[in-house]
Write an enzyme that holds these catalytic residues in place. Sequence first.
Site, PDB file in Angstrom:
ATOM      1  N   ARG A   1      -5.139   3.477   6.702  1.00  0.00           N
ATOM      2  CA  ARG A   1      -3.865   2.939   6.227  1.00  0.00           C
ATOM      3  C   ARG A   1      -2.744   3.767   6.835  1.00  0.00           C
ATOM      4  O   ARG A   1      -2.612   4.953   6.552  1.00  0.00           O
ATOM      5  CB  ARG A   1      -3.819   2.991   4.692  1.00  0.00           C
ATOM      6  CG  ARG A   1      -2.541   2.437   4.070  1.00  0.00           C
ATOM      7  CD  ARG A   1      -2.690   2.406   2.544  1.00  0.00           C
ATOM      8  NE  ARG A   1      -1.500   1.872   1.890  1.00  0.00           N
ATOM      9  CZ  ARG A   1      -0.523   2.618   1.390  1.00  0.00           C
ATOM     10  NH1 ARG A   1      -0.605   3.944   1.451  1.00  0.00           N
ATOM     11  NH2 ARG A   1       0.512   2.062   0.810  1.00  0.00           N
TER      12      ARG A   1
ATOM     13  N   SER B   1      -6.645  -7.942  -1.272  1.00  0.00           N
ATOM     14  CA  SER B   1      -6.034  -7.444  -2.508  1.00  0.00           C
ATOM     15  C   SER B   1      -5.725  -8.620  -3.426  1.00  0.00           C
ATOM     16  O   SER B   1      -5.033  -9.560  -3.028  1.00  0.00           O
ATOM     17  CB  SER B   1      -4.741  -6.693  -2.199  1.00  0.00           C
ATOM     18  OG  SER B   1      -5.001  -5.490  -1.527  1.00  0.00           O
TER      19      SER B   1
ATOM     20  N   LYS C   1       1.277   3.825  -4.641  1.00  0.00           N
ATOM     21  CA  LYS C   1       1.953   2.545  -4.893  1.00  0.00           C
ATOM     22  C   LYS C   1       2.440   2.515  -6.342  1.00  0.00           C
ATOM     23  O   LYS C   1       1.883   1.816  -7.185  1.00  0.00           O
ATOM     24  CB  LYS C   1       0.999   1.379  -4.628  1.00  0.00           C
ATOM     25  CG  LYS C   1       0.713   1.143  -3.153  1.00  0.00           C
ATOM     26  CD  LYS C   1       0.031  -0.198  -2.938  1.00  0.00           C
ATOM     27  CE  LYS C   1      -0.108  -0.520  -1.470  1.00  0.00           C
ATOM     28  NZ  LYS C   1      -0.689  -1.856  -1.241  1.00  0.00           N
TER      29      LYS C   1
END
Length: 212
Positions: free
Chosen positions: A46, A115, A145
């Site tokens: 990521r 997701s 997040k």
Amino acid sequence: MNKMSDIQNSFRGLYAITPTSINNTERLLYQVEQAILGGAALIQYRNKDNNPRHKEKEARALLDLCHQHHRLLIINDDVALARTINADGVHIGSDDMGIIQARQQLGDHAIIGVSCYNNLELALQVADQGASYVAFGRFFPSRSKPDATLADIETLRQARQQIDLPIIAIGGITADNGKTLIDAGADMLAVIQGIFGKQDIRIAAEEINRLF
């Protein structure tokens, strides 16, 4: 590397996701290897950097490392990068390229994770469209997040009853709170800060992996 046997063995245990805060490739490789040595079964790269050349170089290095340890590498949110380096798969969100388009670009054998936040209906939909796994979360406060949708553990329980795919839980997961998610139906715990934010990454990975 026997990719098919590795895929079959990959969807159980710790799913390590690289943090975006590591700006040094050698350091990133070292930390990911520590996570693997601690038992991480699956690695996701990521990186929100806008430097495509750097991302490709780093992703290729990670792919080599993962395959040396018979682990698979998933690319976050970047189907083009996954295709360019022939990664093992991609993880997409609801705002990214759709699963059908991703499958067309990456082929039938690529892993495509999606997701689904706290949305069981979305999970059922992408399962029908050919997703390899579905991910729910965040379940706990998350540094990576903080504004992500809060997911309910009951969603995991319902998904386990209705979806015949690996189920991933993500969001603020640690060795102290992860067992409740496994008991509710999660096959894997996706973790960023819970391992890479610790002083000893290998031990942190081992502690979470022991929950399984």
